[in-house]
Scaffold this motif. Structure first.
Motif, PDB file in Angstrom:
ATOM      1  N   LEU A  39      42.378  25.334  38.764  1.00  0.00           N
ATOM      2  CA  LEU A  39      41.451  25.219  40.070  1.00  0.00           C
ATOM      3  C   LEU A  39      40.153  25.707  39.887  1.00  0.00           C
ATOM      4  O   LEU A  39      39.137  25.049  40.189  1.00  0.00           O
ATOM      5  CB  LEU A  39      41.940  25.875  41.198  1.00  0.00           C
ATOM      6  CG  LEU A  39      43.373  25.277  41.595  1.00  0.00           C
ATOM      7  CD1 LEU A  39      44.107  26.183  42.756  1.00  0.00           C
ATOM      8  CD2 LEU A  39      43.054  23.859  42.605  1.00  0.00           C
ATOM      9  N   TYR A  40      39.746  26.959  39.167  1.00  0.00           N
ATOM     10  CA  TYR A  40      38.679  27.452  38.782  1.00  0.00           C
ATOM     11  C   TYR A  40      37.814  26.415  37.776  1.00  0.00           C
ATOM     12  O   TYR A  40      36.613  26.089  38.103  1.00  0.00           O
ATOM     13  CB  TYR A  40      38.752  28.700  37.931  1.00  0.00           C
ATOM     14  CG  TYR A  40      37.508  29.222  37.603  1.00  0.00           C
ATOM     15  CD1 TYR A  40      36.560  30.274  38.463  1.00  0.00           C
ATOM     16  CD2 TYR A  40      36.845  28.989  36.275  1.00  0.00           C
ATOM     17  CE1 TYR A  40      35.299  30.475  37.780  1.00  0.00           C
ATOM     18  CE2 TYR A  40      35.617  29.346  36.193  1.00  0.00           C
ATOM     19  CZ  TYR A  40      34.844  30.275  36.689  1.00  0.00           C
ATOM     20  OH  TYR A  40      33.645  30.410  36.245  1.00  0.00           O
ATOM     21  N   GLY A  49      30.168  28.868  35.461  1.00  0.00           N
ATOM     22  CA  GLY A  49      30.510  28.861  34.032  1.00  0.00           C
ATOM     23  C   GLY A  49      31.838  28.698  33.641  1.00  0.00           C
ATOM     24  O   GLY A  49      32.901  29.181  34.182  1.00  0.00           O
ATOM     25  N   ALA A  50      32.249  27.714  32.654  1.00  0.00           N
ATOM     26  CA  ALA A  50      33.406  27.555  32.058  1.00  0.00           C
ATOM     27  C   ALA A  50      34.192  29.032  31.506  1.00  0.00           C
ATOM     28  O   ALA A  50      35.439  29.159  31.773  1.00  0.00           O
ATOM     29  CB  ALA A  50      33.743  26.748  30.773  1.00  0.00           C
ATOM     30  N   ASP A  73      32.806  37.224  35.181  1.00  0.00           N
ATOM     31  CA  ASP A  73      33.436  38.003  34.107  1.00  0.00           C
ATOM     32  C   ASP A  73      32.913  39.462  34.550  1.00  0.00           C
ATOM     33  O   ASP A  73      32.434  39.630  35.353  1.00  0.00           O
ATOM     34  CB  ASP A  73      32.873  37.658  32.704  1.00  0.00           C
ATOM     35  CG  ASP A  73      31.385  37.734  32.281  1.00  0.00           C
ATOM     36  OD1 ASP A  73      30.826  38.423  32.991  1.00  0.00           O
ATOM     37  OD2 ASP A  73      31.136  37.049  31.363  1.00  0.00           O
ATOM     38  N   GLU A  74      33.225  40.432  33.461  1.00  0.00           N
ATOM     39  CA  GLU A  74      32.845  41.912  33.566  1.00  0.00           C
ATOM     40  C   GLU A  74      31.371  42.132  33.590  1.00  0.00           C
ATOM     41  O   GLU A  74      31.017  43.300  34.194  1.00  0.00           O
ATOM     42  CB  GLU A  74      33.768  42.742  32.526  1.00  0.00           C
ATOM     43  CG  GLU A  74      32.943  42.431  31.265  1.00  0.00           C
ATOM     44  CD  GLU A  74      33.472  41.651  30.164  1.00  0.00           C
ATOM     45  OE1 GLU A  74      33.188  41.564  29.270  1.00  0.00           O
ATOM     46  OE2 GLU A  74      34.012  40.387  30.989  1.00  0.00           O
ATOM     47  N   THR A  75      30.558  41.210  33.443  1.00  0.00           N
ATOM     48  CA  THR A  75      29.056  41.369  33.279  1.00  0.00           C
ATOM     49  C   THR A  75      28.492  41.295  34.683  1.00  0.00           C
ATOM     50  O   THR A  75      27.239  41.754  34.896  1.00  0.00           O
ATOM     51  CB  THR A  75      28.455  40.572  32.333  1.00  0.00           C
ATOM     52  OG1 THR A  75      28.197  39.265  32.766  1.00  0.00           O
ATOM     53  CG2 THR A  75      28.958  40.849  30.817  1.00  0.00           C
ATOM     54  N   TYR A 127      43.216  34.430  39.085  1.00  0.00           N
ATOM     55  CA  TYR A 127      42.701  34.246  37.702  1.00  0.00           C
ATOM     56  C   TYR A 127      41.471  34.879  37.204  1.00  0.00           C
ATOM     57  O   TYR A 127      41.441  35.500  36.068  1.00  0.00           O
ATOM     58  CB  TYR A 127      42.618  32.514  37.523  1.00  0.00           C
ATOM     59  CG  TYR A 127      41.855  32.227  36.361  1.00  0.00           C
ATOM     60  CD1 TYR A 127      42.166  32.459  35.309  1.00  0.00           C
ATOM     61  CD2 TYR A 127      40.515  31.903  36.537  1.00  0.00           C
ATOM     62  CE1 TYR A 127      41.327  32.022  33.954  1.00  0.00           C
ATOM     63  CE2 TYR A 127      39.621  31.403  35.492  1.00  0.00           C
ATOM     64  CZ  TYR A 127      40.054  31.735  34.161  1.00  0.00           C
ATOM     65  OH  TYR A 127      39.480  31.502  33.006  1.00  0.00           O
ATOM     66  N   VAL A 128      40.561  34.995  38.080  1.00  0.00           N
ATOM     67  CA  VAL A 128      39.221  35.465  37.700  1.00  0.00           C
ATOM     68  C   VAL A 128      39.604  37.006  37.253  1.00  0.00           C
ATOM     69  O   VAL A 128      39.063  37.447  36.195  1.00  0.00           O
ATOM     70  CB  VAL A 128      38.209  35.501  38.862  1.00  0.00           C
ATOM     71  CG1 VAL A 128      37.054  36.439  38.691  1.00  0.00           C
ATOM     72  CG2 VAL A 128      37.787  34.148  38.858  1.00  0.00           C
TER      73      VAL A 128
END
Length: 151
Positions: A39-40, A49-50, A73-75, A127-128
């Motif tokens: 789904l993401y 972004g992929a 992401d972690e950034t 998921y993220v």
């Protein structure tokens, strides 16, 4: 103009750091991370972004005055927010989620509540979160627990 954007962003950031989320239902008993990833890719990757990297210069408003899509992401800052905030932002969209809290902020984030079920939104969020290093997951879990307890 930049000072207005900065003040709006500061107000939005304050709400995002403290609220548990006004529209959050409850986290489902079962989470499907594989479905969340699919789904993401279908709904989020075109902007975020992929690889969850976000858009370039995501901290600076674009020509339209909107902030580009941040990385997940972690950034990025996604892990700074409790689950309820992530849910509201995804379901309602940025502007509507903030408006519920009395914050006027023009956000480019659309709401997906008409396209995705609550369970699907939770799967995307899960998921993220599954991609973050342990430190970010732990900090985000603490913030979610504190927000849920009303602190």
């Amino acid at each position: 103009m930049l000072s207005v954007i900065a003040l709006g962003a500061a107000g939005a950031a304050g709400w995002l750091m403290t609220t548990a989320g006004a529209q959050r239902e409850s986290t489902p008993e079962s989470i499907d991370i594989a479905q969340g990833e699919n789904l993401y890719i279908e709904n989020c990757a075109s902007c975020h972004g992929a690889n969850l990297e976000g858009q370039p210069d995501w901290r600076s408003p674009g020509p339209d005055g909107l902030l580009p899509a941040p990385p997940h992401d972690e950034t990025g800052h996604t892990w700074h927010h409790p689950d309820g905030v992530l849910f509201d932002y995804t379901k309602l969209g940025g502007r509507a989620a903030l408006a519920l809290q009395g914050v006027e902020f023009e956000s480019g984030m659309p709401g997906f509540g008409d396209q995705l079920s609550d369970a699907e939104i939770w799967n995307i969020i899960s998921y993220v979160k599954s991609t973050w290093p342990e430190r970010q997951r732990a900090v985000q879990a603490e913030r979610s627990a504190a927000a849920a307890a009303g602190r």
